[in-house]
Design an enzyme around this catalytic site. Sequence first.
Site, PDB file in Angstrom:
ATOM      1  N   GLU A   1     -17.470  -8.726   6.029  1.00 19.43           N
ATOM      2  CA  GLU A   1     -17.608  -8.806   4.590  1.00 19.43           C
ATOM      3  C   GLU A   1     -17.636 -10.163   4.444  1.00 19.43           C
ATOM      4  O   GLU A   1     -16.625 -11.016   4.974  1.00 19.43           O
ATOM      5  CB  GLU A   1     -16.503  -8.105   3.761  1.00 19.43           C
ATOM      6  CG  GLU A   1     -16.742  -6.472   3.704  1.00 19.43           C
ATOM      7  CD  GLU A   1     -15.369  -6.075   2.817  1.00 19.43           C
ATOM      8  OE1 GLU A   1     -15.040  -6.689   1.845  1.00 19.43           O
ATOM      9  OE2 GLU A   1     -14.934  -4.731   3.148  1.00 19.43           O
TER      10      GLU A   1
ATOM     11  N   CYS B   1       8.831   6.526   1.215  1.00 19.35           N
ATOM     12  CA  CYS B   1       8.994   7.884   1.030  1.00 19.35           C
ATOM     13  C   CYS B   1      10.094   8.264   2.107  1.00 19.35           C
ATOM     14  O   CYS B   1      10.263   7.974   3.140  1.00 19.35           O
ATOM     15  CB  CYS B   1       8.092   8.719   0.952  1.00 19.35           C
ATOM     16  SG  CYS B   1       7.198   9.220   2.363  1.00 19.35           S
TER      17      CYS B   1
ATOM     18  N   ARG C   1      -6.828   2.473  -4.606  1.00 14.45           N
ATOM     19  CA  ARG C   1      -7.196   2.816  -3.165  1.00 14.45           C
ATOM     20  C   ARG C   1      -6.355   2.187  -2.235  1.00 14.45           C
ATOM     21  O   ARG C   1      -5.077   1.812  -2.726  1.00 14.45           O
ATOM     22  CB  ARG C   1      -8.781   2.150  -2.861  1.00 14.45           C
ATOM     23  CG  ARG C   1      -8.616   0.772  -3.120  1.00 14.45           C
ATOM     24  CD  ARG C   1     -10.152   0.241  -2.695  1.00 14.45           C
ATOM     25  NE  ARG C   1      -9.915  -1.375  -3.024  1.00 14.45           N
ATOM     26  CZ  ARG C   1     -11.010  -2.112  -2.673  1.00 14.45           C
ATOM     27  NH1 ARG C   1     -11.956  -1.700  -2.050  1.00 14.45           N
ATOM     28  NH2 ARG C   1     -11.000  -3.376  -2.602  1.00 14.45           N
TER      29      ARG C   1
ATOM     30  N   CYS D   1       4.925   2.359   2.879  1.00  9.44           N
ATOM     31  CA  CYS D   1       5.628   3.405   2.033  1.00  9.44           C
ATOM     32  C   CYS D   1       7.002   3.755   2.407  1.00  9.44           C
ATOM     33  O   CYS D   1       7.511   3.534   3.601  1.00  9.44           O
ATOM     34  CB  CYS D   1       4.668   4.653   2.335  1.00  9.44           C
ATOM     35  SG  CYS D   1       5.418   6.124   1.336  1.00  9.44           S
TER      36      CYS D   1
ATOM     37  N   ASN E   1     -10.550   1.279   5.569  1.00  9.28           N
ATOM     38  CA  ASN E   1     -10.784   0.006   4.861  1.00  9.28           C
ATOM     39  C   ASN E   1      -9.645  -0.903   4.467  1.00  9.28           C
ATOM     40  O   ASN E   1      -8.728  -0.387   4.178  1.00  9.28           O
ATOM     41  CB  ASN E   1     -11.433   0.040   3.438  1.00  9.28           C
ATOM     42  CG  ASN E   1     -12.369  -1.075   3.186  1.00  9.28           C
ATOM     43  OD1 ASN E   1     -13.375  -1.634   3.871  1.00  9.28           O
ATOM     44  ND2 ASN E   1     -12.355  -1.666   2.063  1.00  9.28           N
ATOM     45  N   GLU E   2      -9.535  -2.154   5.081  1.00  9.59           N
ATOM     46  CA  GLU E   2      -8.420  -3.026   4.761  1.00  9.59           C
ATOM     47  C   GLU E   2      -7.033  -2.378   4.692  1.00  9.59           C
ATOM     48  O   GLU E   2      -6.518  -2.458   4.008  1.00  9.59           O
ATOM     49  CB  GLU E   2      -8.665  -3.929   3.348  1.00  9.59           C
ATOM     50  CG  GLU E   2     -10.167  -4.592   3.772  1.00  9.59           C
ATOM     51  CD  GLU E   2      -9.993  -5.717   2.474  1.00  9.59           C
ATOM     52  OE1 GLU E   2      -9.688  -5.384   1.590  1.00  9.59           O
ATOM     53  OE2 GLU E   2     -10.978  -6.747   2.893  1.00  9.59           O
TER      54      GLU E   2
END
Length: 683
Positions: free
Chosen positions: A315, A166, A120, A164, A158-159
Amino acid sequence: MKIKEYEPLFQDFPHLLHGGDYNPDQWRDMPEIINEDFRMIPLANCNAMSINIFSWVMLEPSEGKYDFSFLDSIMDRLHSIGAKAVLATPSGAKPAWMSKAHPEILRTNSRREKELHGLRHNHCFTSPYYRKKVREMNEKLAERYKDHPALLLWHVSNEYSGECHCPLCQEAFRNWLKKRYHNNLQELNTAYWSAFWSHTYTDWSQVESPSPLGETAVHGLVLDWKRFVTAQTADFIRNETEPLKRITPNVPVTTNFMGTYPELNYFELQKEVDIISWDNYPAWHSGNDEKTAADIAFVHDFNRSLKDQPFLMMESTPSVTNWHEVNKLKRPGMHMLSSLQAVAHGSDSVQYFQWRKSRGCSEKLHGAVVDHCGHEHTRVFRDVAAVGAALKKLDPVAGSRVSAPVAVIFDRENDWGIGMLQGLSKHNRNYLETCQNHYRPFWRAGVNVDVIDSTCPLQKYKLVVAPMLYMLREGMAEKLRDYVKSGGTLVFTYVSGWADQSDLCCLGGFPGGLRDVFGIWAEETDSLYPEDSNRAVIGQKSYRAVDYCDLIHAEGAEVLGVFGEDFYKGMPALTCNHYGAGKAYYIAFRDTGDFLSDFYKKLMDDLQLSTATGEALPIGVTAHTRETRDGRFVFLENFGDTEVTVSLKNISGKNLLNGNTVEKELTLNSYETAVIYEKSKQE
Ligand code: GLA
Ligand code: ZN
């Protein structure tokens, strides 16, 4: 959306939040389990659950085919038990069908390898297709739930993390650089000192992101790439939040940060959200809990200072994690203490990962409120319910603010600069740890501290501590100068004022542009082997100096201590310079703890920095305050393993946790917290 001072974060829900990540989609085919969840959420005194975080494939099982029915039912059921939804957008994990059909969304790593689908938090942050899909999804969520009474807060993705490389991202990087350097390649070459090793670029197309297979030696480029990663992440967040802000302008937006995650500059990202939240997973009982507590307090203060307003602990684990080296259980009492610690530092929530333990996959052993046994008769569940009950008593705390007389500067770009350096020692730069070492004496004394970066205003602080401020970002030298001139007290250490915002070394002697403010010149830095040490002789005492010693000359500063060994014996180890109405201290060595403790104790006395209790605190106990319009809450926390009596000169009031009236002194059990409310005296 502006959060009003002293008002609760959520106008219509003026409570501290308690709850956490809830992933019922993992149990969709076991409705009896979900029924149990809704029976037990109130038993755990939970009032806010984070849902939908990893639900994309459930919401859109194939391209363009949507199904919100299950999410509808969860939203409705939350409302039916009086709980709120911290509603996530699901971009943190993309569906497999999407990766197959549109491989452009898969990340390319710095070795230019295209990643496969899996895990993820690994989408390409430039991909127009992924951005379009995220926007569409978020628009649908906002339209569907805009009037839903359970909707409290948007939890985007999320987080956020990673990068990247590319071709789409390379192009975006070059465009970002063109903007930064006014379309002037020469300006970029100058900033990069690119004649070095013949690295001069003659066309924009030659500029590529850093890679172990390519460029790593042009530090200006590496630094700009890191800045770009933050900027592109911010841009991605803006794309996510556009429909949310448009359709639900009164619902605040957050995203969960990861403490002091080193690859993103949170002082930039904070601008994209209304409320800061972060995920907190300390390794309690891994050695010295007092140190762990102070280190985590630093991270709480950092997250609070990002927006200088209450934050959310989004969290934490109710028991164990599954990813530490050793996943030790929290000892009885630690769950309450560590949860209330967050509140003491400005959190308006105690949230968990996660509500119910997964049955399969990599997180099946991660602690959760409900274990695989499936009922509420467990130690962990009882601990959680007790925290929930305590938070209800602390509801008046919601929205109260922290005001701090001291700031520690912990600057991400500076960290990147120090991390890249070739020189010094390879393995003990320890910038974060150094900042935490300078923070700890204040934590022990019960003095509130903000943890800020170079972009923050300084004037409100009596004392600014800037350990290892290697990089003086644009305007920083002037800002520090003005601060001291107008009466502030500033502390610098070894390895400071070496480079500018392009990581080009300052010419004319270190600390660059501030020699007259400190009244010193730092000529050289000695890096010591781990078995080496020197001594700093200060007053009657001699302190061990390790790792780094600056060889400095006093040019007007008062010499308060000197080195005791080696060829620089007798050279200044600690100086103080009066500049304008203020003072600038330079600590020329790294110590092992004793010096900082003595040094800051004296400074706190000199500056009359009031501690919360007005008295010295027993070892292991700390005190922090949060203010309301007409009073304050004093949090006293005992991280030690014995009962202690704390003497209270400055405080009297009621301990909200047990209703007792407190005056003169207070006995705290091991791991006990007291929260004393005091009305302002002048009222
Ligand atoms: C992170 C994630 C959660 C979960 C926890 C486990 O904080 O956001 O989804 O994986 O770690 O500690
Ligand atoms: Zn990309």
